[in-house]
Every structure is written in structure tokens, then in C-alpha cells.
Enzyme design. Structure first.
Site, PDB file in Angstrom:
ATOM      1  N   HIS A 294       0.837  -1.213   0.000  1.00  0.00           N
ATOM      2  CA  HIS A 294       0.000   0.000   0.000  1.00  0.00           C
ATOM      3  C   HIS A 294       0.874   1.267   0.000  1.00  0.00           C
ATOM      4  CE1 HIS A 294      -3.002   2.899   1.364  1.00  0.00           C
ATOM      5  NE2 HIS A 294      -3.928   1.985   1.467  1.00  0.00           N
TER       6      HIS A 294
ATOM      7  N   GLU B  72      -0.949   1.076  -5.319  1.00  0.00           N
ATOM      8  CA  GLU B  72      -0.738  -0.137  -4.525  1.00  0.00           C
ATOM      9  C   GLU B  72      -0.790  -1.393  -5.400  1.00  0.00           C
ATOM     10  OE1 GLU B  72      -3.917   0.124  -1.610  1.00  0.00           O
ATOM     11  OE2 GLU B  72      -3.818   2.316  -1.818  1.00  0.00           O
TER      12      GLU B  72
HETATM   13  O1  TA6 Z   1      -6.142   1.733  -0.432  1.00  0.00           O
HETATM   14  C1  TA6 Z   1      -7.302   2.474  -0.359  1.00  0.00           C
HETATM   15  C2  TA6 Z   1      -7.970   2.263   0.985  1.00  0.00           C
HETATM   16  O2  TA6 Z   1      -8.587   0.988   1.034  1.00  0.00           O
HETATM   17  C3  TA6 Z   1      -8.963   3.394   1.198  1.00  0.00           C
HETATM   18  O3  TA6 Z   1     -10.298   2.959   1.082  1.00  0.00           O
HETATM   19  C4  TA6 Z   1      -8.597   3.938   2.575  1.00  0.00           C
HETATM   20  O4  TA6 Z   1      -9.322   3.264   3.563  1.00  0.00           O
HETATM   21  C5  TA6 Z   1      -7.099   3.622   2.610  1.00  0.00           C
HETATM   22  O5  TA6 Z   1      -7.018   2.315   2.062  1.00  0.00           O
HETATM   23  C6  TA6 Z   1      -6.424   3.778   3.949  1.00  0.00           C
HETATM   24  O6  TA6 Z   1      -6.868   2.809   4.850  1.00  0.00           O
HETATM   25  P1  TA6 Z   1      -6.320   2.886   6.383  1.00  0.00           P
HETATM   26  O7  TA6 Z   1      -6.947   1.716   7.069  1.00  0.00           O
HETATM   27  O8  TA6 Z   1      -4.816   2.794   6.309  1.00  0.00           O
HETATM   28  O9  TA6 Z   1      -6.761   4.238   6.885  1.00  0.00           O
END
Ligand code: TA6
Length: 294
Positions: free
Chosen positions: A168, A269
Site C-alpha cells: 500500500h 498499490e
Molecule cells: O487503499 C485504499 C484504501 O482501502 C482506502 O479505502 C482507505 O481506507 C485507505 O485504504 C487507507 O486505509 P487505512 O486503514 O490505512 O486508513
């Protein structure tokens, strides 16, 4: 193992060493010529990657460094599920790996001067209580003239399991309004905000909150700023690519995210989403993201 023992067993003098980082958490520093990377054992979380004085990753200046929370920014590892675990909304979003303490398996400098570190996580009472499978999750970081991030899952148990995952990565940009992403043209994507399926007709531009899962037909992407390519990203063994920018209201809603931080970052990601990957006993699968300054 404490920091002194870690340095005794794994340090490479002046190139790879362990020290206390933020929140008293243990971090590893990798120094190769003008390039620098740091990774915390907490979540095997890469927090900084600098190539010739350019920070390629974005790290929130409000990130919390505690064992109970994922660090905001850098490269969190989403595993063994991406997003919310289906029918278990009470379980942590994006799985437990990013809030687990990894151990050091090995460190090395190869013949070309690349620095390599392997960090691993095995099942424990905490993981078994929410995900009843035996596994070995290994993050391999290779720092050469680029950054290669490999996340390998090994089913060390007696029964098959399925998992989803994402590397991510938060990338640093000067101004989101000037950013375009290339490499997604003609890819279909699931818009996580409207829950509709769309097709990308040209470069991705950002005018508001963006949260999309692209079905990966392509594996090479670029971040352009004012039309100039800045960072190249490639991925392997990933069935999708997630693109995310929270924009202002979501940024304001996150305590560990500066209100205007959305203007200086974009997430791209490498992921295996949806049904993800199924491994039978003894099988392994590796997902890879490669990052380099253009
Ligand atoms: O990667 C996108 C995502 O799934 C978004 O929907 C947002 O929730 C982001 O990840 C960050 O998630 P987190 O749990 O690290 O705040």
C-alpha cells in the site's frame, strides 16, 4: 532480540544498521551511496525511501508510532485481507500484518552492492485468534538503483487458505493538482466511492477523493508532475492496482493525516484483491512492487 543483538548478528557496517526510531520502535537504516531507506520492524513498514536526496515516499508528519496502530504513509502491508474482512467488520481494516512485529531473517550485500533484508512474521496466538491458519509472511527489501519490495506468503499449515493483500505505497508528489498517472489507459476499475465499474480512457488526474481498484492488465505505471515523469512503478503477480487519494474531507477525518497532506501524496498499490490468492499446504506466492525515480 534487542538493538545491540540485532546489530551484532545482522548489521553491515555503515550500510545496514538498527537503531531506536520514533515511539521507541526498532528501525533498520539502509545506506547505499546517495540512497537511503528505513524500515520499522513494526509492520515491516518502510517509512522512508530517498533516492539521491529525493524522498519518493510520503510519510505523514502526524503518523503515530505505537504497536497498536499502522504508521500513516510509507509502505504499509495489507495482509491477509485488503479492506474490511468480509462478514467480520469488527476485525482491523487491511488485516493484522501492518500492526505485527516482524523478526529479521537475514541481511546481505550482493556482488553489485545492493542491500537486502528479509523480515518475517509467523502465526502466533494473536493471529490464530482471528485467522486460524499457519503461515510465514516474508518481506524482502532490495535496495539497488531502485527499490524492489517482495511480499511472499507461505502456507506452512495442513489446510488451504485464501488471502488478499496490498503493498500500500504512499508516493510523495509536489502538488496533487499537477499529477497524472500513466499506464492505466483502457483498464477497467471498480470505483470504491460510487461502487460502479468504469473504464479509464486516459491518464488519471485528481480533482477530488479518489479510491479505485484497477484490474491490472498493465504492470508499468508512471507518476507525472506537470507532464514530466517523476517516479516509475511496476508490479508483478498482482491482479489489481489500487489508486487512492483521500482529498480534504477524508484527510480531515484522520487524526494521523494532516488536513492538507492529501495535496502531497498519492497511493499506488500493488494488490491481489477480490477472491485473492488460495494456497494449499506448502505452496507460496510472491507479489512484487518495483519503485524508481524516473
Ligand atoms: O487503499 C485504499 C484504501 O482501502 C482506502 O479505502 C482507505 O481506507 C485507505 O485504504 C487507507 O486505509 P487505512 O486503514 O490505512 O486508513
Amino acid at each position: 532480540m534487542d538493538i545491540q543483538q540485532l546489530n551484532k548478528q545482522f548489521a553491515i557496517p555503515s550500510k545496514l544498521f538498527f537503531e531506536k526510531g520514533n515511539g521507541e520502535l526498532t528501525k533498520v537504516c539502509l545506506c547505499r551511496n546517495d540512497d537511503y531507506l528505513e524500515v520499522y520492524l513494526h509492520g515491516a513498514h518502510i517509512t522512508r525511501y530517498r533516492q539521491a536526496a529525493n524522498d519518493l515516499l510520503w510519510l505523514s508528519n502526524q503518523a503515530e508510532f505505537t504497536e497498536s496502530k499502522a504508521i500513516r504513509g510509507g509502505i504499509p502491508l495489507c495482509w491477509p485481507w485488503f479492506g474490511r474482512k468480509e462478514s467480520f467488520p469488527e476485525l482491523p481494516q487491511h488485516g493484522f500484518a501492518r500492526c505485527s512485529r516482524f523478526e529479521v531473517e537475514s541481511t546481505a550485500e550482493d556482488d553489485d552492492g545492493a542491500l537486502i533484508i528479509k523480515l518475517y512474521l509467523n502465526e502466533n496466538n494473536g493471529t490464530l485468534s482471528i485467522w486460524p491458519y499457519s503461515f510465514r509472511l516474508t518481506l524482502t527489501i532490495k535496495l539497488s538503483d531502485k527499490l524492489i519490495v517482495d511480499l511472499e506468503t507461505n502456507n506452512t499449515g495442513e489446510i488451504p487458505f485464501s488471502y488478499s493483500e496490498a503493498i500500500h505505497s504512499y508516493f510523495s508528489v509536489e502538488k496533487i493538482e499537477k499529477v497524472e498517472l500513466s499506464g492505466f489507459t483502457q483498464s477497467e476499475y471498480l470505483d470504491q466511492l460510487s461502487h460502479s465499474t468504469e473504464r479509464q480512457h486516459n491518464t488519471i488526474k485528481f480533482v477530488g477523493e479518489t479510491d479505485r481498484i484497477y484490474k491490472s492488465s498493465q504492470q508499468e505505471f508512471k507518476i507525472l508532475e506537470s507532464g514530466n515523469p517523476k517516479i516509475s512503478i511496476s508490479q508483478f503477480n498482482a491482479n489489481s492496482t489500487v489508486v487512492w487519494n483521500p482529498w480534504i474531507s477524508k484527510a480531515r477525518a484522520m487524526a494521523d493525516f494532516p488536513d492538507h497532506g492529501y495535496r502531497e501524496m498519492v497511493c499506488i498499490e500493488a494488490a491481489n484483491t477480490g477472491k485473492g490468492i488460495t494456497l494449499f499446504p506448502g505452496e507460496t506466492h510472491n507479489i512484487r512492487q518495483v519503485i524508481a525515480r524516473y
